[in-house]
Motif scaffolding. Structure first.
Motif, mmCIF file in Angstrom:
data_model
loop_
_atom_site.group_PDB
_atom_site.id
_atom_site.type_symbol
_atom_site.label_atom_id
_atom_site.label_comp_id
_atom_site.label_asym_id
_atom_site.label_seq_id
_atom_site.Cartn_x
_atom_site.Cartn_y
_atom_site.Cartn_z
ATOM 1 N N THR A 175 3.694 -2.209 7.715
ATOM 2 C CA THR A 175 3.101 -0.627 7.600
ATOM 3 C C THR A 175 2.224 -0.807 6.772
ATOM 4 N N THR A 176 1.593 -1.843 5.978
ATOM 5 C CA THR A 176 0.172 -1.785 5.402
ATOM 6 C C THR A 176 -1.083 -1.891 6.519
ATOM 7 N N MET A 177 -0.584 -1.882 7.661
ATOM 8 C CA MET A 177 -1.563 -1.690 8.805
ATOM 9 C C MET A 177 -2.512 -0.372 8.459
ATOM 10 N N VAL A 178 -1.671 0.683 7.837
ATOM 11 C CA VAL A 178 -2.165 1.844 8.036
ATOM 12 C C VAL A 178 -3.327 1.761 6.738
ATOM 13 N N ASN A 179 -3.306 0.817 5.772
ATOM 14 C CA ASN A 179 -4.089 0.744 4.976
ATOM 15 C C ASN A 179 -5.667 0.780 5.397
ATOM 16 N N GLY A 180 -5.998 0.241 6.556
ATOM 17 C CA GLY A 180 -7.015 0.228 7.245
ATOM 18 C C GLY A 180 -7.858 1.575 7.431
ATOM 19 N N LEU A 181 -7.119 2.569 7.365
ATOM 20 C CA LEU A 181 -7.392 3.960 7.443
ATOM 21 C C LEU A 181 -7.438 4.779 6.288
ATOM 22 N N GLY A 182 -7.524 3.964 4.951
ATOM 23 C CA GLY A 182 -7.662 4.255 3.632
ATOM 24 C C GLY A 182 -6.211 5.053 3.133
ATOM 25 N N VAL A 183 -5.185 4.740 3.821
ATOM 26 C CA VAL A 183 -3.855 5.433 3.749
ATOM 27 C C VAL A 183 -2.882 4.355 2.986
ATOM 28 N N LEU A 184 -2.605 4.755 1.571
ATOM 29 C CA LEU A 184 -2.000 3.788 0.839
ATOM 30 C C LEU A 184 -0.507 4.057 1.304
ATOM 31 N N GLY A 185 0.052 2.650 1.609
ATOM 32 C CA GLY A 185 1.589 2.492 1.992
ATOM 33 C C GLY A 185 1.665 0.933 2.092
ATOM 34 N N TRP A 186 3.025 0.754 2.183
ATOM 35 C CA TRP A 186 3.386 -0.565 2.272
ATOM 36 C C TRP A 186 4.886 -0.508 2.858
ATOM 37 N N SER B 263 0.501 -9.654 -0.933
ATOM 38 C CA SER B 263 0.093 -8.352 -1.583
ATOM 39 C C SER B 263 1.163 -6.973 -1.217
ATOM 40 N N THR B 264 0.950 -6.256 -2.114
ATOM 41 C CA THR B 264 1.701 -4.984 -1.873
ATOM 42 C C THR B 264 0.973 -4.124 -0.869
ATOM 43 N N CYS B 265 -0.245 -4.119 -0.758
ATOM 44 C CA CYS B 265 -1.072 -3.502 0.247
ATOM 45 C C CYS B 265 -2.434 -4.224 0.043
ATOM 46 N N ALA B 266 -3.371 -3.766 1.110
ATOM 47 C CA ALA B 266 -4.416 -4.333 1.294
ATOM 48 C C ALA B 266 -5.526 -3.242 2.179
ATOM 49 N N ILE B 267 -6.203 -2.541 0.871
ATOM 50 C CA ILE B 267 -6.704 -1.164 1.592
ATOM 51 C C ILE B 267 -8.127 -1.178 1.461
ATOM 52 N N PHE B 268 -8.447 -0.321 2.575
ATOM 53 C CA PHE B 268 -10.142 0.075 2.494
ATOM 54 C C PHE B 268 -10.192 1.543 2.270
ATOM 55 N N PRO B 269 -11.293 1.921 1.539
ATOM 56 C CA PRO B 269 -11.645 3.178 1.158
ATOM 57 C C PRO B 269 -11.814 3.905 2.555
ATOM 58 N N ILE B 270 -12.043 5.309 2.151
ATOM 59 C CA ILE B 270 -12.387 6.248 3.383
ATOM 60 C C ILE B 270 -13.999 6.121 3.618
ATOM 61 N N ASP B 271 -14.731 6.111 4.734
ATOM 62 C CA ASP B 271 -15.977 6.316 4.820
ATOM 63 C C ASP B 271 -16.282 6.585 6.149
ATOM 64 N N ASP B 272 -17.543 6.758 6.761
ATOM 65 C CA ASP B 272 -17.941 7.030 8.085
ATOM 66 C C ASP B 272 -17.173 6.414 9.155
ATOM 67 N N VAL B 273 -16.942 5.183 8.950
ATOM 68 C CA VAL B 273 -16.013 4.364 9.940
ATOM 69 C C VAL B 273 -14.626 4.909 10.258
ATOM 70 N N THR B 274 -14.112 5.317 8.950
ATOM 71 C CA THR B 274 -12.882 6.225 9.188
ATOM 72 C C THR B 274 -12.823 7.327 9.937
ATOM 73 N N LEU B 275 -13.867 8.040 9.837
ATOM 74 C CA LEU B 275 -14.171 9.323 10.561
ATOM 75 C C LEU B 275 -14.234 9.279 12.091
ATOM 76 N N ASP B 276 -15.141 8.145 12.180
ATOM 77 C CA ASP B 276 -15.424 7.830 13.692
ATOM 78 C C ASP B 276 -14.049 7.288 14.384
ATOM 79 N N TYR B 277 -13.259 6.577 13.688
ATOM 80 C CA TYR B 277 -12.058 6.293 14.290
ATOM 81 C C TYR B 277 -11.142 7.335 14.537
ATOM 82 N N LEU B 278 -11.042 8.492 13.658
ATOM 83 C CA LEU B 278 -10.280 9.565 13.747
ATOM 84 C C LEU B 278 -10.611 10.300 14.797
#
Length: 939
Positions: free
Chosen positions: A211-222, A308-323
């Motif tokens: 589930t931690t894959m979604v951490n790449g989008l700045g979404v906290l989850g595990w 680890s419980t999660c491995a997260i990236f914050p939100i930035d322009d890269v996030t918006l471009d993917y959305l």
């Protein structure tokens, strides 16, 4: 119910003419320098503050978080949604259906058992690669999947109609985590709460550890166990300690020749070596902006592999471009940007952005990453590709001699290996014994094979029997997927071909991959090498590789060959991939193609050619490797937003097969007493509203003594069911033919199969026995015909012990329960009659799951092990001090006395790993589901 809002944080955010209620973090002192992940938790508490379970003190504790302190403050985290895959989702729905009946039996309203948070299930774990290497492989595998799983799919369709806010993504759509990042994830949620339109960070828990894959989008989850996910669906917050947060600084950029897979294997090795179990990992630094979203998701995906419980990236322009690329609406993208910037959650560099404080720091210069693989049985054991041949030759003799030992168990390694727990330089990582064969010579046993097509060839130890592009880790990443396809194109144009003993397969994580392959004209080249589309699902990575061709399988087993699989997955635990395959290596998709061309793991890509071109010239991997710039150009020309909007336009509707399934009706499920897939479990049988006081454990026997790194795959395998196993015998007795056994994973809705499958992994090593692999133990009961100590199956021993009223314990080493968030590893343990596990250390999810099923997790005193204490597993155990939980306190330790047959005793104080007051409540109630059920009936 709204927040009591002690901090007056509630306010309004205007975005694009829309008004949203939000809870501003600025109201809490100290929030400016919190890590991104803790800001998400802070908002969660501000919004759900009720003055009782979540108080102003909890909120202040996060604001004033001491980065250097050990976690000691419990909080209640309320995830915004729950996501499931079908292997773990079916038992979740089974449990919810059973809870509806139990609520009625206790005088409550069955309708109370209904998801209070959005719950989405993606059917992705059931497709098996029965058919491969031909153009109709996908269609045939889907047909077989529906035939095998009709009962399960009808049950899930019933759940979709019986429960509110529960949706199912039908088979043949994609892998759960890829569907999550491409479509389901919101990044910022919007919901009507008490008549107000509230915006808040998307958070989720899932019944799959990745589930931690979604951490790449700045979404906290595990990932959590299914039982914990069920509680979350029913509105029960997740009890946790405010964690330590590891800051992982990235700088530089990935060099040509290396891939995102190589980066994640490097990070996995670094973090597993550093020790991050139970911690959050957060990426920061100037290098983050250079990491594409797909690469971030790949890194987040592997969080369970480094612990680890999660491995997260914050939100930035890269996030918006993917959305935007994936078809999210302009309104939602604008809200994500405005919300993140308003809350100080936007990643930006510069002096006006205070650097977050972290508990621990690591750093990686991406330019130092080299092509790598990992194996042969743990994802953290990275090997530089240049060392792959020598590393393989070093470990091969032990597999040929069946002496490979437990991963991470120092006692199973020769004294000359200085680092049985894993190397730090990656050149000779992890569990590799000292060289017994030498690079100049290796065990060899050439066997002639004639296949069904009349081709004659020889196979040997180390052949690549499976080469599979599979798993959410990599199939979601266009850079490595397109690189693999372009490598295949170059190989075909050079006249190269795949060896006839290699089972090849392509299982993308969503239909979008097929679309961009089609637009780029890549499918003909992949298919020329045998990488035909076989399904949209986890396939090989979850153990659904399907059978090898009969002639090859027979030759392997008759000659006891140690053969290899290479997969672009995240899990390579022993016994997981295929029962014929002993050694499994993780690799990037282009390297999967390369190893398929090589045909053997005993290969050096630098010095050995993959074959010859039409002119007879040697062709090396470097001659067909694709430049990153060419890959990116092809991706830009081939991937469009329209692909995502088209493929996800009606994602829950399904095809004609799904829509034509007969669907049971009604709020409660009509159980079929003859079903071998879906049966009513016994968890609530005889349950009363009042709890039964917990008791000490007396006269317990050891069901299994295990080594280090025992995974949930060892405890509850997901793959094939052997005919002679207790589960196989049960199915045969119920009229199921061998060809229809399916897998343990698909049978998780039937507790009778799953109990018999617990500790039934074919590679499990129970140290109560000498040199025996599989689900066997010794039965220490003396009765008519039994002298005590006889070998039998773990299931049969459990039944005998339970009939005699004897409680059971498990002894284990380090990292007990690592791997998948598999609730059946705990459910099966409990139903076998195990009351306690004593280990050196635990992985987070399994420890929690054990408590959730009423099994107490205990830990040896620091520095002690079963062996150092002289425990061989033949002792009788008493564990006292557990009853202190009845007084409302959790004892730090309990007294363990192990009595040997001679009367000699071993005594020690075991650490109680019930880590939070919430977990103590679950244990007092006999489990988390019983706790939730009583809470709901009480209103």
């Amino acid at each position: 119910m709204g927040s009591v809002d002690s901090f007056k944080a509630k306010g309004t955010l205007e975005v694009g003419g829309q008004s949203y209620e939000i809870y501003r973090l600025a109201a809490v002192e100290g929030q400016e320098t919190l890590p991104y992940s803790l800001k998400v938790l802070l908002e969660n508490l501000l919004r759900t503050e009720d003055g009782a379970n979540i108080t102003a003190d909890h909120i202040r504790a996060i604001g004033s978080w001491d980065a250097n302190a050990e976690p000691d403050t419990e909080i209640q985290f309320t995830p915004a949604r729950v996501i499931m895959q079908d292997f773990t989702g079916v038992p979740c729905v089974v449990d919810l259906a059973t809870m509806r009946e139990a609520v009625a039996d206790l005088g409550g309203d069955p309708a109370r058992i209904n998801p209070l948070a959005p719950a989405e299930l993606v059917i992705d774990h059931s497709v098996i690669i029965d058919v491969f290497g031909r153009s109709d492989a996908f269609e045939r595998n889907v047909e077989i999947e529906y035939d095998r799983n009709r009962e399960r799919y009808q049950f899930l369709r019933w759940g979709q109609t019986a429960f509110d806010d529960f949706k199912v993504v039908p088979p043949g759509t994609g892998i759960v985590h890829q569907v999550n990042i491409e479509h389901l994830a919101r990044t910022v949620m919007v919901r009507e709460i008490d008549g107000e339109r509230v915006a808040y960070p998307d958070t989720c828990v899932g019944t799959d550890s990745h589930t931690t894959m979604v951490n790449g989008l700045g979404v906290l989850g595990w990932g959590v166990g299914g039982i914990e996910a069920e509680a979350a669906m029913l509105g029960q917050p997740v009890s946790m300690l405010i964690p330590r947060v590891v800051g992982f600084k990235l700088k530089g950029s990935i060099p040509p020749g290396a891939t995102a897979t190589d980066v994640v294997l490097t990070i996995t090795e670094m973090l597993r070596g550093h020790g991050v179990v139970g911690k959050f990992v957060e990426f920061y630094g100037e290098g983050v902006s250079q990491v594409p979203l797909a690469n971030r998701a790949t890194i987040g995906n592997m969080s369970p592999e480094f612990g680890s419980t999660c491995a997260i990236f914050p939100i930035d322009d890269v996030t918006l471009d993917y959305l935007r690329l994936t078809g999210r609406s302009d309104e939602s993208v604008a809200l994500v940007e405005a919300y993140a910037k308003e809350q100080g959650m936007w990643l930006k560099a510069g002096p006006d952005q205070p650097e977050a404080r972290y508990s621990e720091y690591l750093e990686l210069d991406l330019s130092t990453v080299v092509p790598s693989i990992a194996g042969p049985k743990r994802p953290q054991d990275r090997i530089a590709l240049t060392d792959a041949k020598s590393a393989f030759r070093k470990v091969l003799p032990t597999y040929v001699a069946h002496e490979e030992g437990d991963a991470g168990n120092a006692s199973s390694f020769p004294a000359s290996d200085p680092s049985p727990q894993g190397s730090t330089d990656g050149s000779n990582g992890g569990d590799r014994p000292a060289d017994t064969g030498g690079v100049s010579g290796r065990p060899s046993k050439k066997v002639s094979v004639t296949d069904a097509e009349g081709r004659e060839f020889e196979i040997d130890h180390g052949i690549v029997s499976i080469a599979s592009i599979t798993s959410c880790t990599n199939t979601s990443n266009p850079s490595v997927m397109m690189a693999a396809a372009m490598l295949a194109k170059n190989a075909v144009e050079k006249g190269l071909s795949v060896a006839p003993w290699v089972k090849t397969s392509m299982a993308p994580g969503s239909k979008v991959v097929s679309d961009y392959y089609e637009k780029a004209g890549m499918w003909p080249y992949l298919e020329k090498l045998g990488f035909h589309l076989v399904g949209y699902g986890c396939t090989t990575c979850i153990g659904n590789s399907g059978p090898l061709n009969d002639e090859i399988s027979t030759a392997i087993n008759d000659n006891d060959l140690a053969v290899v699989s290479v997969l672009s997955g995240n899990r390579n635990f022993e016994g997981r991939i295929n029962p014929d395959v002993k050694m499994n290596y993780l690799a990037s998709p282009p390297l999967v193609i390369a190893y398929a061309l090589a045909g053997t793991m005993d290969f050096d890509f630098e010095t050995e050619p993959l074959g010859q071109d039409q002119d007879g010239n040697d062709v090396f991997l470097r001659d067909i490797w694709v430049a990153p710039a060419d890959v990116e150009r092809t991706i830009t020309e081939s991937i469009t937003q329209e692909m995502f909007t088209k493929d996800y336009a009606d994602v829950f509707a399904g095809d004609e097969r799904w829509q034509s399934l007969p669907t049971p009706q009604g709020d409660t499920f009509e159980w079929d007493g003859e079903s071998t897939y879906v049966r009513k479990p016994p968890y609530f049988d005889g349950m009363r509203m009042e709890t039964t006081p917990v008791s000490d454990i007396e006269g317990a026997r050891v069901l299994a003594k295990l080594g280090d790194s025992v995974t949930t795959d060892h405890i509850s395998p997901a793959g094939a069911i052997k005919t002679e196993s207790p589960a196989g015998k049960y199915l045969a007795e119920h009229g199921v033919e061998r060809k229809d056994f399916n897998s343990y994973g698909s049978r998780r809705g039937n507790h009778e199969v799953m109990i018999r499958g617990t500790f039934a992994n074919i590679r499990l090593k129970n140290l109560l026995l000498d040199g025996v692999e599989g689900g066997f133990t010794r039965l220490f009961l003396k009765s008519d015909g039994l002298s005590g100590g006889e070998q039998t199956t773990i299931y049969d021993a459990s039944q005998a012990y339970q009939a005699a009223g004897v409680p059971l314990v498990i002894l284990s080493g380090k990292e007990y329960g690592s791997g998948s968030s598999r609730d059946w590893a705990a459910k099966g343990t409990s139903l076998l009659g195990v009351k306690a596990v004593i280990a050196e250390s635990y992985e987070r999810i399994h420890r929690s799951n054990l408590i959730g099923m009423g099994v107490i997790p205990l830990q040896y005193p620091a520095g002690q092990t079963a062996d150092s204490l002289g425990l061989d597993g033949t002792e009788t155990f008493s564990i006292t001090g557990i009853t202190a939980l009845n007084e409302g306190t959790t004892p730090r330790t309990v007294k363990v006395v192990a009595t040997k047959e001679s009367g000699e005793t071993v005594e020690f104080d075991a650490v109680v790993r019930i880590d939070t007051p919430g977990e103590a409540d679950y244990y007092r109630n006999g489990g988390i589901l019983q706790y939730v059920l009583r809470s709901l009936v009480n209103g």
